[in-house]
Design an enzyme around this catalytic site. Structure first.
Site, PDB file in Angstrom:
ATOM      1  N   GLY A 174      18.348   8.391   8.716  1.00 23.34           N
ATOM      2  CA  GLY A 174      18.720   9.129   9.910  1.00 23.34           C
ATOM      3  C   GLY A 174      17.914   8.700  11.121  1.00 23.34           C
TER       4      GLY A 174
ATOM      5  N   ASP B  59      19.537  -6.929  12.882  1.00 25.35           N
ATOM      6  CA  ASP B  59      19.880  -5.514  12.748  1.00 25.35           C
ATOM      7  C   ASP B  59      19.770  -4.839  14.118  1.00 25.35           C
ATOM      8  OD1 ASP B  59      20.619  -3.082  11.783  1.00 25.35           O
ATOM      9  OD2 ASP B  59      18.842  -2.732  10.558  1.00 25.35           O
TER      10      ASP B  59
ATOM     11  N   SER C 224      17.438   5.597  11.766  1.00 20.41           N
ATOM     12  CA  SER C 224      17.968   4.271  12.108  1.00 20.41           C
ATOM     13  C   SER C 224      18.293   4.158  13.583  1.00 20.41           C
ATOM     14  CB  SER C 224      19.237   3.988  11.308  1.00 20.41           C
ATOM     15  OG  SER C 224      18.941   3.740   9.973  1.00 20.41           O
TER      16      SER C 224
ATOM     17  N   SER D 249      14.911  -0.234  11.779  1.00 19.09           N
ATOM     18  CA  SER D 249      15.896  -0.899  10.922  1.00 19.09           C
ATOM     19  C   SER D 249      15.993  -0.193   9.576  1.00 19.09           C
ATOM     20  CB  SER D 249      15.523  -2.370  10.717  1.00 19.09           C
ATOM     21  OG  SER D 249      16.361  -2.988   9.766  1.00 19.09           O
TER      22      SER D 249
END
Length: 295
Positions: free
Chosen positions: A251, A177, A253, A269
């Protein structure tokens, strides 16, 4: 400084102890590194390096092998199983499952694991945040030469849209990720996460203090949890994540994780109300050949 030194000591003992290394974690209350050893004769070697030693049953290699075996069978896991990881302090593998699904998790993973019920993890992505991708937004992580690193699902789950601050330099999700954004000309890059200046990328030990900067929840702090964790998001499985008890929400992330000493740790992640996972920074830099900006 004690936590920085612990990270160096952990890596040295991991090599020196070899197959007898049983994992390590930082004891916040004692202010020192604790190292597990499977051979009582290795206690003196660990203490001589400045760590406390604890005799454990399984080596880190054995536990990692057990996780690898579960990874190989991931496709056959029931949907109620949300991930698995090594609990270093308990010296065992833990499988996470949705509430009420303990029996199914045990059936999949076998008896030699501990099952913990938890909410389903989700990648943190929503409309409205630090940088936009079409109608969605994510958070800037750590800056590198030419741009910044962030979460891979910010690219994978937003179609073909490009970031409003540049273009995707590369990304990987699921499996990993991580991603990086090549920023457009004229955008100034600062070697900071929140108000902390980035000094390097030495991985903190389990139990060490860590903070994150995200555009939804801002600056939040906690401690490093289990490493090399496999997480089964609805959109795909990601391996190699590190768990924390830091507050994160949709948000955040891609937001950056860092220690107070300025050692970058990774990017947000996903997670749930109790856990925030980050993709370790070293793997991202290596995957794309990036150079971290430092102050």
């Amino acid at each position: 400084m004690k936590q920085e030194a612990a990270a160096t000591t952990e890596e040295a003992l991991r090599t020196a102890l070899g197959d007898t290394f049983g994992g390590a974690w930082f004891d916040m209350s004692a202010g020192r590194l604790v190292v597990g050893v499977t051979d009582v004769s290795k206690i003196a070697q660990a203490t001589a390096a400045g760590a406390s030693a604890r005799v454990v049953t399984r080596s880190a290699a054995q536990l990692d092998s057990q996780v690898a075996a579960l990874n190989a069978r991931e496709a056959s896991a029931p949907r109620s199983v949300t991930g698995w990881y090594v609990d270093t302090k308990a010296n065992e593998v833990v499988v996470t499952a949705l509430p009420g699904a303990t029996a199914a998790a045990k059936s999949f993973a076998g008896r030699d694991v501990r099952v913990v019920e938890a909410e389903a993890p989700q990648p943190f992505l929503r409309g409205g945040d630090a940088y936009t991708i079409g109608s969605s937004r994510c958070s800037v992580g750590l800056t590198v030469q030419g741009g910044f690193v962030t979460a891979g699902h910010c690219d994978a789950l937003t179609g073909s849209a490009q970031p409003n601050v540049g273009t995707w330099g590369g990304s990987s999700f699921p499996g990993n990720d991580y991603a990086w954004v090549r920023t457009r000309t004229g955008i100034a890059l600062s070697p900071q996460v929140g108000s902390v200046t980035v000094k390097g990328s030495t991985a903190a030990a389990t139990g060490a203090a860590v903070c994150k900067a995200g555009s939804t929840t801002g600056w939040t702090c906690g401690t490093v949890g289990a490493k090399n964790q496999t997480v089964r998001y609805p959109q795909g499985t990601v391996s190699g994540l590190t768990a924390t008890n830091v507050l994160c929400q949709p948000g955040d992330s891609g937001g950056g994780f860092i220690t107070n000493a300025g050692q970058g740790q990774g990017v947000v992640s996903g997670g749930n109300t109790a856990t925030c996972y980050f993709q370790p920074l070293g793997e991202i830099l290596s995957a794309f050949g990036l150079s971290l900006l430092r102050g």
